[in-house]
Write a protein that holds these residues in place. Sequence first.
Motif, short mmCIF file in Angstrom:
data_model
loop_
_atom_site.label_atom_id
_atom_site.label_comp_id
_atom_site.label_asym_id
_atom_site.label_seq_id
_atom_site.Cartn_x
_atom_site.Cartn_y
_atom_site.Cartn_z
N VAL A 1 -32.44 -18.25 -29.17
CA VAL A 1 -32.69 -18.13 -27.20
C VAL A 1 -33.80 -17.95 -27.42
N LEU A 2 -34.52 -18.23 -26.48
CA LEU A 2 -35.91 -18.49 -26.23
C LEU A 2 -36.74 -17.23 -25.83
N LEU A 3 -37.70 -16.47 -26.22
CA LEU A 3 -38.55 -15.52 -25.19
C LEU A 3 -39.19 -15.75 -24.39
N GLY B 1 -48.12 0.41 -11.42
CA GLY B 1 -46.65 0.91 -11.28
C GLY B 1 -45.59 -0.22 -10.52
N LEU B 2 -46.22 -1.66 -11.29
CA LEU B 2 -45.39 -2.48 -10.84
C LEU B 2 -44.45 -2.88 -11.80
N PRO B 3 -43.14 -3.56 -11.79
CA PRO B 3 -42.50 -3.64 -12.60
C PRO B 3 -42.81 -5.14 -13.26
N LEU B 4 -43.27 -5.13 -14.97
CA LEU B 4 -43.39 -6.22 -15.30
C LEU B 4 -41.60 -7.16 -16.12
N ALA B 5 -41.87 -8.27 -16.30
CA ALA B 5 -40.23 -8.72 -16.80
C ALA B 5 -40.66 -9.71 -18.05
N ILE B 6 -39.63 -10.12 -18.66
CA ILE B 6 -39.44 -10.26 -19.89
C ILE B 6 -38.04 -11.89 -19.27
N GLN B 7 -37.77 -13.47 -19.64
CA GLN B 7 -37.10 -14.19 -19.18
C GLN B 7 -36.68 -14.63 -20.95
N LEU B 8 -35.63 -14.65 -21.08
CA LEU B 8 -34.43 -15.40 -22.51
C LEU B 8 -33.71 -16.66 -21.68
N GLN B 9 -33.77 -17.20 -22.67
CA GLN B 9 -33.05 -18.49 -21.89
C GLN B 9 -32.33 -18.78 -23.27
N ALA B 10 -31.56 -19.55 -23.45
CA ALA B 10 -29.68 -19.69 -24.38
C ALA B 10 -29.91 -21.04 -23.99
N PRO B 11 -28.99 -22.42 -24.65
CA PRO B 11 -28.66 -23.22 -24.97
C PRO B 11 -27.86 -23.08 -23.46
#
Lengths: 95, 501
Positions: free
Chosen positions: B412-414, B463-473
């Motif tokens: 996976v990619l982070l 106080g604002l939301p933070l996010a990350i992304q995950l990607q897969a084949p």
Amino acid sequence: MNVSREDILKVASLSKLELAEAEFEVVASKFRNVLAFVEQLNEVDTTGVEEMAHPVDVHTVTRSDTLQESLDHDVALSNAPKSDGEFFLVPPVLG
Amino acid sequence: MQLEILSAVQLGAMIAKREVSCREVSKYFLDRVHQFDSIVSAMVNVFDEATVMEQADQVDSRILGGEKLSPLAGLPITIKDVLCLEGLPTTCSSKMLQNFRPPYNATSVQRLIDAGMIVLGKTNMDEFAMGSSTENSAFFPSRNPWALDRTPGGSSGGSAVTVAAGMSPLSIGSDTGGSVRQPAAFCGVCGLKPTYGLVSRFGLIAFASSLDQVGPFAHHVEDLAAVLQVIAGHDPRDSTSLNVAIPDLTSGLNAPLKGLRVGVVREHQDHPALDPEISKAVQATQKLLQSLGATIEEVHLPNSRHSVATYYVIAPCEASSNLARYEAAHYGYRARMTTEASSKSSTSGRNPLEEMMVVSRSQGLGEEVKRRIMLGTFALSAGYSDAYYKQALKVRRLIANDYQQAFQKVDVLLGPAFPTPAFRLGEKIDDPVQMYLGDQFTVEANLAGIPAMSLPAGFTRDGLPLAIQLQAPQLQEARLLNVGHQLQRAGLFEPKIAGLV
């Protein structure tokens, strides 16, 4: 590339759109900015690269030619801006 | 009892065990819609209470009759107004379709209804899904429930807001270049874009047909899995729908991550526009994954810097073709032709039919939509299509190849989902290039057709939301959901409802 006023009028016409005089300059300037931005793609060497129109291999899908249920006539006409109950009505094609 | 913070899967189990009725749950969430929508403007149309209660009672009586229903039976859901649903207008937040009543349900919507889910209403969006802030809605902008002067992201902004504010436990939207993941990131909820073709596009009003995909929003990763399980699968009415077996997406959620190979994209982490707090959130996620037994590797996507330009050629080209169908003859807005306008047809050289179409399109479509149609028309027109459209398709291949190579090394990619937390309403609306540049990290998954998911990762100092992304084949949704679920369990985020009282 330089995009003239005439180029923008032509592309609007091809798009079956018309720009009011009041919005023309704003739309034209944003159009030119976006076009200038995407022109960076010209820098990429794509010699020998195959175009990718679709993210997965697509094959023509066929089905047997049998009678299937379709929308009822009145349902198909139910969103028509103008209809006589049988046909969609539009202004004349010949002016 | 606060139902909005429970996972939908948990709540569904409570309904199945008759600890709470579908009527009570539906009323609870519908009341929250009524309570909060005037503040956040997330909904375009809401079903009246009688209609919702009737649906709920039907599910209750099926449960009472001992019928075995889906794990999501009885749960409320909101639906982005780009998906056809009988019983309410489907507007795409456009004047063009303001009164359009679809004569059928989208396949994804039908599957949710068949699973016994209760549709509350339709959510606001950027017109025809073109935008990253929901400010391009022809009706009104939606507001971010964490900071009302900020956008909820877009284009599925309304969907993200209904989940973030606890107005619905679940929602579905569409993602053409990040339109599920980015609003999920801005609103502090989970959002998933599946592999291209996994969910039918039948009844999804088309924006860019080689990029569009339907995806869910929820507070919990297990809920994304449960919704995807319902909506995924082959549909003979969508010729691009993948004819593949859909694996059980929930049974592997608890698999340990030991030995998982995670790639961190150097080009994304080094991106000059990346907010330091988001960069830190990605690094913290990296450490969390390592503590769960994953290994981290650096990977490169060298053509990444061209992905936004590639997307903003291909998507408008496809849109210019798709939106040619709005010709005011069969459905949609038709301009009232005044005598002045019809006499103009003689000066414009257009016949009365064409004049009607041009005036209707020009009045019925908003500025962003018109400009994208024009850009696509230009990039496809004689003399320019080699330089723009075909070149973009070749660069798309290079971007997809980069991903293929990366996935030979890692599972996976982070990375980040968006360079910044939610921006302010009005902040970018007059500068399309600035608006488009934000889509840097999300458009690539659509170009390559791979699944990708954004997950909350805490909050900024403000106080604002933070996010990350995950990607897969491609088709590795189960892996993606497994990683996401383990991250949630390990404390990457605690589901939180934005307080609006």
